[in-house]
Design an enzyme around this catalytic site. Structure first.
Site, PDB file in Angstrom:
ATOM      1  N   LYS A  45       0.807  -1.234   0.000  1.00 24.13           N
ATOM      2  CA  LYS A  45       0.000   0.000   0.000  1.00 24.13           C
ATOM      3  C   LYS A  45       0.833   1.274   0.000  1.00 24.13           C
ATOM      4  O   LYS A  45       0.455   2.279   0.611  1.00 24.13           O
ATOM      5  CB  LYS A  45      -0.937   0.005   1.224  1.00 24.13           C
ATOM      6  CG  LYS A  45      -1.972  -1.087   1.197  1.00 24.13           C
ATOM      7  CD  LYS A  45      -2.835  -1.130   2.426  1.00 24.13           C
ATOM      8  CE  LYS A  45      -2.143  -1.853   3.569  1.00 24.13           C
ATOM      9  NZ  LYS A  45      -3.070  -2.305   4.608  1.00 24.13           N
ATOM     10  N   ASP A  59      -5.845  -6.819  10.005  1.00 26.53           N
ATOM     11  CA  ASP A  59      -7.163  -6.160  10.071  1.00 26.53           C
ATOM     12  C   ASP A  59      -8.309  -7.102   9.677  1.00 26.53           C
ATOM     13  O   ASP A  59      -9.419  -7.007  10.205  1.00 26.53           O
ATOM     14  CB  ASP A  59      -7.216  -4.861   9.251  1.00 26.53           C
ATOM     15  CG  ASP A  59      -6.723  -4.987   7.820  1.00 26.53           C
ATOM     16  OD1 ASP A  59      -6.235  -6.068   7.445  1.00 26.53           O
ATOM     17  OD2 ASP A  59      -6.812  -3.991   7.075  1.00 26.53           O
TER      18      ASP A  59
HETATM   19  C1  BGC Z   1      -2.002  -6.040   3.335  1.00 29.54           C
HETATM   20  C2  BGC Z   1      -2.896  -6.883   4.209  1.00 29.54           C
HETATM   21  C3  BGC Z   1      -4.086  -6.064   4.687  1.00 29.54           C
HETATM   22  C4  BGC Z   1      -4.793  -5.419   3.518  1.00 29.54           C
HETATM   23  C5  BGC Z   1      -5.977  -4.569   3.933  1.00 29.54           C
HETATM   24  C6  BGC Z   1      -2.802  -5.363   2.236  1.00 29.54           C
HETATM   25  O1  BGC Z   1      -1.978  -4.484   1.521  1.00 29.54           O
HETATM   26  O2  BGC Z   1      -0.980  -6.825   2.752  1.00 29.54           O
HETATM   27  O3  BGC Z   1      -2.186  -7.409   5.312  1.00 29.54           O
HETATM   28  O4  BGC Z   1      -4.956  -6.901   5.392  1.00 29.54           O
HETATM   29  O5  BGC Z   1      -3.881  -4.612   2.795  1.00 29.54           O
HETATM   30  O6  BGC Z   1      -5.641  -3.553   4.799  1.00 29.54           O
END
Ligand code: BGC
Length: 496
Positions: free
Chosen positions: A197, A232
């Site tokens: 992200k 999460d």
């Molecule tokens: C992460 C996950 C997370 C998801 C939603 C992804 O980029 O790798 O661990 O649950 O985003 O937040």
């Protein structure tokens, strides 16, 4: 809605914008156009390249199931990490006491406290504080990020009101929601595998994130203890399960995306050592890394190549909130460059990566007016664009193609998980009410996305079976869920 092809200007010309600048002077842009293509044909190609007819979503659902099995067989067995969460028992409703939760996941950071009152009183009181994560921390050092978390927590804890009670002699306990791929080593420790992200914090990958937080809490003089480290999705599952026993899957569709579900321990070949007494555990799939059979456009490929993690998180890059606006922007820039959408000049603002955000394309898609006035003003505000009605219609078609693909692929992913569970426990998923708890801003705020997702689920499961599958928004599940898991895993005697 269909769009007629437009003709393009000649190649290699000095273009003078037909729109005045804010000072009233014409804006002059040098744009050498080598490939003269019409906007209509770019749009048609985009729609074709990201189409998700039934065979595509069927394939995605089946590949998701196959990848889940491969990831459960052995670590590294597939793109899906299928991480053991060490959460073997879900909240029962009997939990009591004061618990904290910290939530670091995407755009925001949240600290929360909850007073749990057991079966009768449930959630007696909650308070929270939410901050957006300063951009520079996403690219800074591990110490800076964890110091920010610990100091926010310190400030928040100081404001604890008399509605909250901690029995004498106890340390405050925290459920830490850390929403990145973490290889859990126990319920309260885990190693960060990589950032996603858009985060690129140095010095955390390969480290135990609870140790990072503990060190920061020590530096900031915070006397608290992390008793559960959770993704999460896992927090959302726990939070939703607290109210509804039929919840078996949780999905986040926000800045990023992921899903977790309740798995039988005898279906996890890679699980060594003692199995949980419940015979069940939660698996964090990390489905954002899935990639098989996803229809991609040139705009996806270019965005991926320019990202900080090229070749990774392909499912996430086609279905989650961080990226949908950016894919649309890239398509519009190409239409402007090669087909003179928005006139002779390519607007500078539109050329800025991530200038068009998913909430913007969502807001445009809610415009039902005849002249698409809201679309016009959003284009003007965020992209510096003056648009005609037919241009606005094209923009909406671009947004719709991308959002439709995102929602339908997300729906196919959910079916992939449900059918895996059904195959292993015949009749216990599809023949009874099964709830999929959803959270995240994209799911919560984007009605078209939600309905495309539901359409794909119904197409794949058929109308009868899909009546048993309840896909439900679980607002704020992950915060309370993490606090509940802190309670379930408290080091103190449970009086529940
Ligand atoms: C992460 C996950 C997370 C998801 C939603 C992804 O980029 O790798 O661990 O649950 O985003 O937040």
């Amino acid at each position: 809605m269909s769009v007629a092809a437009t003709t393009s200007p000649a190649v290699g010309t000095l273009y003078v914008s037909r729109f005045p600048t804010s000072r009233g002077m014409p804006r002059v842009t040098m744009a050498l156009r080598s490939n003269v293509v019409s906007v209509g044909s770019i749009l048609t190609k985009l729609q074709k390249d990201c189409a998700t007819p039934f065979p595509v979503i069927r394939h995605v659902a089946d590949s998701m199931t196959a990848d889940m099995r491969a990831g459960l067989a052995v670590d590294g067995g597939s793109n899906l990490k299928m991480i053991l969460s060490y959460v073997d028992s879900l909240p029962s409703g009997n939990e009591k006491g004061l618990f904290y939760a910290l939530d670091l996941g995407g755009t925001n950071f949240r600290a929360l406290r909850v007073q749990l009152g057991g079966k009768e009183d449930r959630v007696v009181a909650t308070e929270f504080e939410q901050l957006s994560i300063p951009q520079e921390l996403m690219f800074g050092t591990s110490e800076e990020l964890f110091d920010f978390i610990a100091s926010t927590l310190a400030g928040f804890a100081e404001k604890e009101s008399e509605k909250f009670h901690l029995p004498h002699g106890r340390q405050r306990e925290i459920g830490f929601t850390f929403s990145f791929p973490v290889k859990q080593t126990s319920i309260d420790s885990g190693i960060l595998m990589k950032w996603t992200k858009g985060f690129a914090v140095s010095g955390t990958a390969g480290r135990d994130v609870v140790a990072c937080l503990n060190e920061a809490m020590e530096r900031q003089g915070v006397d608290m203890r992390v008793s559960a480290l959770v993704n999460d999705t896992v927090g959302t599952l726990a939070g939703a399960r607290y109210w509804d026993d039929d919840v078996l899957v949780a999905v986040i569709l926000g800045t990023g995306t992921n899903a977790c579900y309740v798995e039988r321990t005898d279906c996890i070949p890679k699980l060594q050592g003692p199995k949980s007494s419940s015979g069940r555990t939660i698996i964090n799939t990390e489905w954002g890394a899935f990639s098989d059979g996803i229809p991609l456009t040139v705009f996806d490929r270019d965005m991926d190549a320019a990202s900080i993690n090229p070749g990774e998180q392909i499912f996430e890059k086609t279905i989650s909130g961080m990226y949908l606006g950016e894919i649309a922007r890239r398509a519009l820039v190409t239409m402007a460059e090669e087909g003179s959408l928005f006139g002779m000049a390519v607007p500078n603002k539109l050329s800025t990566p991530f200038a068009l955000r998913t909430p913007d394309i969502c807001a445009m898609q809610q415009d039902n007016s005849d002249d698409l006035q809201a679309v016009g003003s959003i284009l003007h505000d965020v992209a510096g664009v003056e648009s005609s009605l037919s241009e606005r219609r094209i923009v909406l078609e671009v947004c719709d193609a991308i959002v439709r693909r995102g929602g339908r692929l997300a729906g196919a992913g959910i079916v992939g998980i449900l059918q895996k569970m059904e195959q292993d426990s015949k009749g216990t998923i599809f023949n009874k009410r099964t709830v999929v708890a959803m959270d995240g801003g994209l799911y919560e705020h984007y009605p078209q996305y939600r309905s495309y997702l539901q359409d794909a689920v119904t197409e794949l499961l058929g109308s009868e079976t899909s009546k048993n599958i309840v896909i439900e928004h679980s607002k704020d599940g992950s915060g309370i869920g993490a606090a509940l898991l802190a309670a379930t895993n408290s080091k103190y005697d449970h009086d529940f």
